[in-house]
Design a protein around this motif. Structure first.
Motif, short mmCIF file in Angstrom:
data_model
loop_
_atom_site.label_atom_id
_atom_site.label_comp_id
_atom_site.label_asym_id
_atom_site.label_seq_id
_atom_site.Cartn_x
_atom_site.Cartn_y
_atom_site.Cartn_z
N GLU A 27 0.94 -1.28 0.18
CA GLU A 27 0.02 -0.10 -0.05
C GLU A 27 0.83 1.17 0.01
N ASN A 29 1.97 4.91 -2.54
CA ASN A 29 1.66 5.69 -3.86
C ASN A 29 2.59 6.54 -4.61
N CYS A 111 26.86 0.40 1.34
CA CYS A 111 26.87 1.67 0.55
C CYS A 111 28.07 2.46 0.25
N ARG A 151 6.64 -1.85 2.92
CA ARG A 151 6.76 -0.73 1.99
C ARG A 151 7.85 0.40 2.50
N SER A 152 8.00 0.17 3.63
CA SER A 152 9.11 1.17 3.98
C SER A 152 10.69 0.65 3.39
N ILE A 155 10.49 0.48 -1.64
CA ILE A 155 10.38 1.52 -2.58
C ILE A 155 11.62 2.02 -2.92
N LEU A 156 12.65 1.64 -1.86
CA LEU A 156 13.94 2.55 -1.84
C LEU A 156 14.83 1.74 -2.85
N PHE A 157 14.96 0.51 -3.05
CA PHE A 157 16.22 -0.18 -3.64
C PHE A 157 16.02 -0.47 -5.07
N GLN A 221 15.41 -2.01 8.15
CA GLN A 221 16.04 -0.96 8.82
C GLN A 221 15.37 0.06 9.41
N LYS A 224 14.64 6.00 10.16
CA LYS A 224 14.64 7.44 11.04
C LYS A 224 16.17 7.44 11.36
N HIS A 258 26.30 9.29 -2.32
CA HIS A 258 25.31 8.22 -2.35
C HIS A 258 24.04 8.56 -2.47
N ARG A 263 16.18 13.89 0.18
CA ARG A 263 15.90 14.80 1.40
C ARG A 263 17.37 14.73 2.08
N ILE A 264 17.67 13.65 2.08
CA ILE A 264 19.12 13.38 2.88
C ILE A 264 20.38 14.21 2.17
N ASN A 288 17.99 3.49 -4.96
CA ASN A 288 19.20 3.35 -3.98
C ASN A 288 19.91 2.02 -4.46
N PHE A 318 27.53 6.34 2.58
CA PHE A 318 27.19 6.12 3.99
C PHE A 318 26.48 4.86 3.89
#
Ligand code: UT7
Length: 331
Positions: A27, A29, A111, A151-152, A155-157, A221, A224, A258, A263-264, A288, A318
């Protein structure tokens, strides 16, 4: 002693998966993913082994350089997604690219792997009299250790590989490598199972063992915590490398960080008072890719003419470990 990057080459799987396509599994978007991370799509391998992606990237770099593979003395493959526990991905790549005079090994600094590997290659080039060229290749199949019900993280990798052929030179060079093992639990993927009958985890049972056991082999992970670490580690590494050669972030022409989260990168840039204009960002279409993210971004920036010979470049990373590091070099 510094380095000269003679040539680079990359490989990304043909299959590109958009944010919308991920809504089939979790779930989420497109808007949430774009605003929280800056990612729109990522490449996911269909069948390609890690060694295949790495070898393809190396072949492109070798072709561009025109060097003879016999003159390659060192192959370092950075990866956290090896095809086998043994042999190393680097040894399989050696055979694929016919660099039969090289020594070959894998390096895992998550990474930050590419930063660690380039600096390791430089040290070998400096101390091995007859070593002409080194290849550093980062190849990652993160989709193999991604939990597509989480979902956390899913979506990143993304997946991909990128390589560079390096020789020694007198050009400007500085490195800063660091790690903080106290943060090991904030980002991990467990190893293979063992037979339960032989396992006695009571000595280590402080809750972490149960967490590790429950998560199969996927990346887990504390987003935060990693986020907080990353926004501090990036400037610390860059400034650490700059200080060693008495320069500041202002003197650097191009920064290749990296590619974890836009936002990072933006927060770190703000803290260092560095304009986003000199920072390379490719995570929107790659996601990522762990150790492959810096060289993929570097190679793409070269292709687009965003980095020129003579530029002072900083590559900075990092990641899990926790590890972090930066290299400043003249391209
Ligand atoms: O190579 C290093 C690897 N790791 C990193 O760089 C990760 C660093 N961390 C991050 O990039 C960010 O922490 C994330 C992108 C992972 C998460 O962003 P966040 O702004 O820290 O979000 P959050 O975890 O605080 O979640 C906010 C909300 C939560 O809902 P509630 O509790 O507020 O109702 C989450 O359940 O967003 C929810 N959420 C999602 N919603 C839609 C979490 N993931 C998703 C998702 N789609 N994919």
């Amino acid at each position: 002693m510094g380095i000269n990057i003679i040539s680079t080459g990359s490989y990304v799987p043909e299959q590109s998966v958009t944010n919308d396509e991920l809504t089939k599994f979790v779930e989420t978007n497109d808007e949430w993913i774009k605003t929280r991370t800056g990612i729109s799509s990522r490449h996911i391998s269909a069948w390609e082994p890690t060694w295949h992606m790495g070898a393809e990237a190396c072949k492109k770099a070798i072709e561009k350089s025109g060097i003879n593979p016999d003159d390659i003395g060192l192959i370092i493959c950075c990866t956290i997604t090896n095809d086998f526990h043994t042999p190393s991905v680097a040894c399989i790549i050696q055979n694929e690219i016919k660099a039969f005079n090289a020594m070959a090994f894998d390096l895992n600094a998550a990474c930050t792997g590419y930063i660690y590997a380039v600096d390791t290659a430089r040290r070998f080039l400096e101390t091995e009299d007859n070593m002409k060229y080194a290849i550093v290749v980062a190849s990652e199949n993160l989709s193999r250790i991604t939990d597509f019900t989480d979902r956390s993280t899913c979506i990143l990798f993304g997946d991909g590989a990128s390589a560079a052929i390096i020789e020694k030179s007198d050009k400007l060079y500085s490195s800063y490598l660091a790690s903080d093992g106290s943060g090991a639990r904030t980002l991990f993927a467990r190893c293979i199972d063992r037979k339960e009958e032989f396992a006695d985890d009571t000595e280590f049972d402080d809750g972490f063992v149960d967490l590790v056991k429950s998560r199969k082999h996927a990346l887990v992970q504390n987003g935060k915590e990693v986020y907080k670490f990353a926004t501090k580690a990036l400037p610390k590494a860059l400034e650490g490398a700059a200080k060693k050669i008495n320069i500041t972030a202002d003197d650097i022409d191009v920064i290749v960080p990296h590619q974890a989260n836009l936002r990072i990168i933006e927060t770190a840039a703000k803290n260092m008072q560095v304009s986003m204009e000199k920072i390379i960002v490719t995570l929107d279409h790659n996601g990522n890719t762990s150790s492959a993210s810096v060289p993929l971004a570097f190679d793409e920036a070269l292709e687009k003419g965003m980095i020129k010979r003579g530029d002072k470049v900083c590559i900075v990373g990092f990641g899990a470990g926790l590890t972090y590091g930066a290299i400043i070099f003249e391209y």
